[in-house]
Design an enzyme around this catalytic site. Structure first.
Site, short mmCIF file in Angstrom:
data_model
loop_
_atom_site.label_atom_id
_atom_site.label_comp_id
_atom_site.label_asym_id
_atom_site.label_seq_id
_atom_site.Cartn_x
_atom_site.Cartn_y
_atom_site.Cartn_z
N HIS A 201 0.43 -1.20 0.27
CA HIS A 201 -0.21 0.22 0.05
C HIS A 201 0.98 1.73 0.83
O HIS A 201 0.24 2.37 0.00
CB HIS A 201 -0.92 -0.09 0.88
CG HIS A 201 0.00 1.04 2.33
ND1 HIS A 201 0.24 -1.11 3.60
CD2 HIS A 201 -0.08 1.56 3.53
CE1 HIS A 201 0.68 -0.06 4.60
NE2 HIS A 201 0.63 1.49 4.14
C1 UD1 Z 1 -1.90 6.53 4.89
C2 UD1 Z 1 0.10 6.48 5.49
C3 UD1 Z 1 0.49 5.08 5.78
C4 UD1 Z 1 0.33 4.47 6.85
C5 UD1 Z 1 -1.49 3.81 5.69
C6 UD1 Z 1 -1.98 2.53 6.04
C7 UD1 Z 1 0.18 8.86 5.79
C8 UD1 Z 1 1.83 10.13 5.25
N1 UD1 Z 1 0.53 7.57 5.35
O1 UD1 Z 1 -1.20 5.63 3.85
O2 UD1 Z 1 1.94 5.46 6.61
O3 UD1 Z 1 0.30 2.73 6.16
O4 UD1 Z 1 -2.41 5.37 5.55
O5 UD1 Z 1 -3.60 2.89 5.04
O6 UD1 Z 1 -0.63 9.72 6.86
N2 UD1 Z 1 -8.43 5.59 0.43
C9 UD1 Z 1 -9.44 5.19 0.63
N3 UD1 Z 1 -10.18 5.06 1.96
C10 UD1 Z 1 -10.10 5.69 2.77
C11 UD1 Z 1 -8.68 6.07 3.40
C12 UD1 Z 1 -7.76 6.05 1.46
O7 UD1 Z 1 -10.42 5.29 -0.55
O8 UD1 Z 1 -10.78 4.91 4.10
C13 UD1 Z 1 -7.67 5.90 -0.72
C14 UD1 Z 1 -7.55 7.65 -1.62
O9 UD1 Z 1 -7.83 7.35 -2.48
C15 UD1 Z 1 -6.60 8.00 -0.91
C16 UD1 Z 1 -5.04 6.97 -0.73
O10 UD1 Z 1 -6.55 5.59 -0.27
O11 UD1 Z 1 -6.49 8.97 -1.66
C17 UD1 Z 1 -4.33 7.00 -0.09
O12 UD1 Z 1 -5.04 7.54 0.52
P1 UD1 Z 1 -4.06 8.56 2.46
O13 UD1 Z 1 -4.40 8.64 3.37
O14 UD1 Z 1 -3.64 9.42 1.65
O15 UD1 Z 1 -2.92 7.52 2.70
P2 UD1 Z 1 -2.86 6.53 2.87
O16 UD1 Z 1 -1.84 5.76 1.79
O17 UD1 Z 1 -3.93 5.15 3.05
#
Ligand code: UD1
Length: 354
Positions: A201
């Site tokens: 991820h």
């Molecule tokens: C975040 C953390 C990472 C952690 C990970 C666990 C930061 C910088 N990174 O990354 O350290 O390992 O969480 O998951 O904070 N999305 C959804 N639903 C959700 C949440 C996210 O669809 O409930 C999708 C969205 O498209 C979003 C993408 O996932 O743009 C990334 O989510 P984001 O919170 O930016 O970071 P993670 O990749 O989850």
């Protein structure tokens, strides 16, 4: 004492669970706590399923931050959390891990009266291309209480000039949670036959088309050797679709993101775990399941020295070779030493009893 506990993203929830369990247990009647959720993660699979499995109370506040660029996500969480603090100022704020919500909480609190406590302080991958590494460095530098999980992490903090009066070696709250919930692990949907568990991820892995395609190509070959179970993070799902790499997944058992109890169930019976997660390197080490970390660096160096985890890099061919070599060996993987009762240690220190 008024204590705020701030969470925001999936890896935070299991880390606050043992602290909240202790607070709910009645041993600290003078502590009035509130749980605040920034809403960085918001899907059922990424948030509510963890609250359910870990029996966490409904948050006292939900800040509805959602997904955005790093700066916008952090800024939104800061504005909304600051407003919450200004309306009802706590004495101490606890932040956990290294996500953007952790950073936001620390930046807010450091300019307000409350003390800042960071749980999981001192973890370092020494890779500043990782957003989490930058978050860790900033949060630790601002924290009044740096709660470190291992001696190595405490030394990292000292090396960065953090005074030893701020550093407390308490153990790992994530291990408290694992040991508590392991008897309740869920095994529905866990294959009968030997299988490898795959999770990916991180932005460094899945946002790079070359890297992701090389890894998935390797998995499309490894399915000839062993069943692969792949619970897919939404970021990864989006990228696979965007890059048109779905063809490599034909043999894999792709699932939605799993809940906490499903995750520890899947790990506990796996023949091998392949992951770019930080937490799973430790969880597999405690469970005695061989782990291949699909990255070039780790913040959990102790798992490498214990021999329970290996850094397998991001090159598909090398990953394939290493996976086959682990599957062909029967090495005993139970050599990881760890401390217990991290959450209790944290509460005793925050209450001035230690
Ligand atoms: C975040 C953390 C990472 C952690 C990970 C666990 C930061 C910088 N990174 O990354 O350290 O390992 O969480 O998951 O904070 N999305 C959804 N639903 C959700 C949440 C996210 O669809 O409930 C999708 C969205 O498209 C979003 C993408 O996932 O743009 C990334 O989510 P984001 O919170 O930016 O970071 P993670 O990749 O989850």
């Amino acid at each position: 004492m008024k204590l705020y506990i701030l969470v925001g993203a999936r890896p935070n929830f299991m880390k606050v669970a043992p602290i909240i369990r202790i607070l709910e247990g009645g041993d600290y009647p003078d502590v009035e706590y509130k749980l605040i959720h920034t809403g960085q993660h918001y899907d059922f699979d990424m948030s509510k399923s963890f609250f359910d499995d870990l029996q966490l109370p409904k948050p006292d506040a939900y800040l509805n931050v959602g997904s955005d660029t790093h700066a916008c996500q952090t800024a939104k969480a800061m504005r909304r959390f600051e407003r919450f603090c200004l309306a009802d100022m706590p004495d101490i704020v606890v932040v956990v891990g290294d996500v953007n919500s952790t950073l936001a909480g620390a930046l807010v609190v450091t300019k307000l009266p409350p003390k800042l406590a960071h749980v999981e302080a001192g973890l370092r991958s020494f890779d500043r291309t990782m957003p989490e590494e930058l978050n860790r460095i900033v949060v630790d530098s601002l924290s009044d209480y740096c709660f470190a999980t291992t001696c190595r992490d405490a030394r990292n903090l000292e090396r960065e000039g953090i005074g030893i009066e701020r550093i407390h070696l308490v153990g790992d709250v994530m291990i408290d949670t694992l040991l508590y919930y392991l008897p309740f692990a869920k095994y529905d949907g866990v294959p009968e036959e030997p299988y490898a568990l795959l999770t990916l991820h991180r932005s460094g892995t899945v946002d790079d088309r070359e890297v992701l395609s090389s890894m998935l190509k390797a998995m499309s070959k490894l399915v000839g050797d062993i069943t692969i179970v792949f619970p897919m993070h939404p970021r990864t799902k989006n990228r696979i679709e965007q890059f048109g790499l779905g063809g490599y997944l034909k043999g894999c058992r792709v699932r939605r993101p799993v809940s906490y109890l499903e995750s520890i169930g899947l790990m506990n019976r796996a023949r091998l775990v392949m992951t770019d997660s930080g937490g799973m390197q430790v969880e597999t080490s405690v469970l005695g399941i061989p782990c291949m970390t699909l990255r070039d660096s780790t913040e959990h160096e102790d798992t490498l020295s214990a021999g329970t985890n290996m850094l397998a890099g991001t090159d598909g061919d090398a990953i394939l070779d290493k996976a086959r070599s682990i599957l062909g060996s029967d090495k005993d993987n139970r050599s990881y030493g760890f401390r217990r009762n991290a959450a209790r240690n944290i509460m005793e220190i925050l209450c001035g009893r230690r």
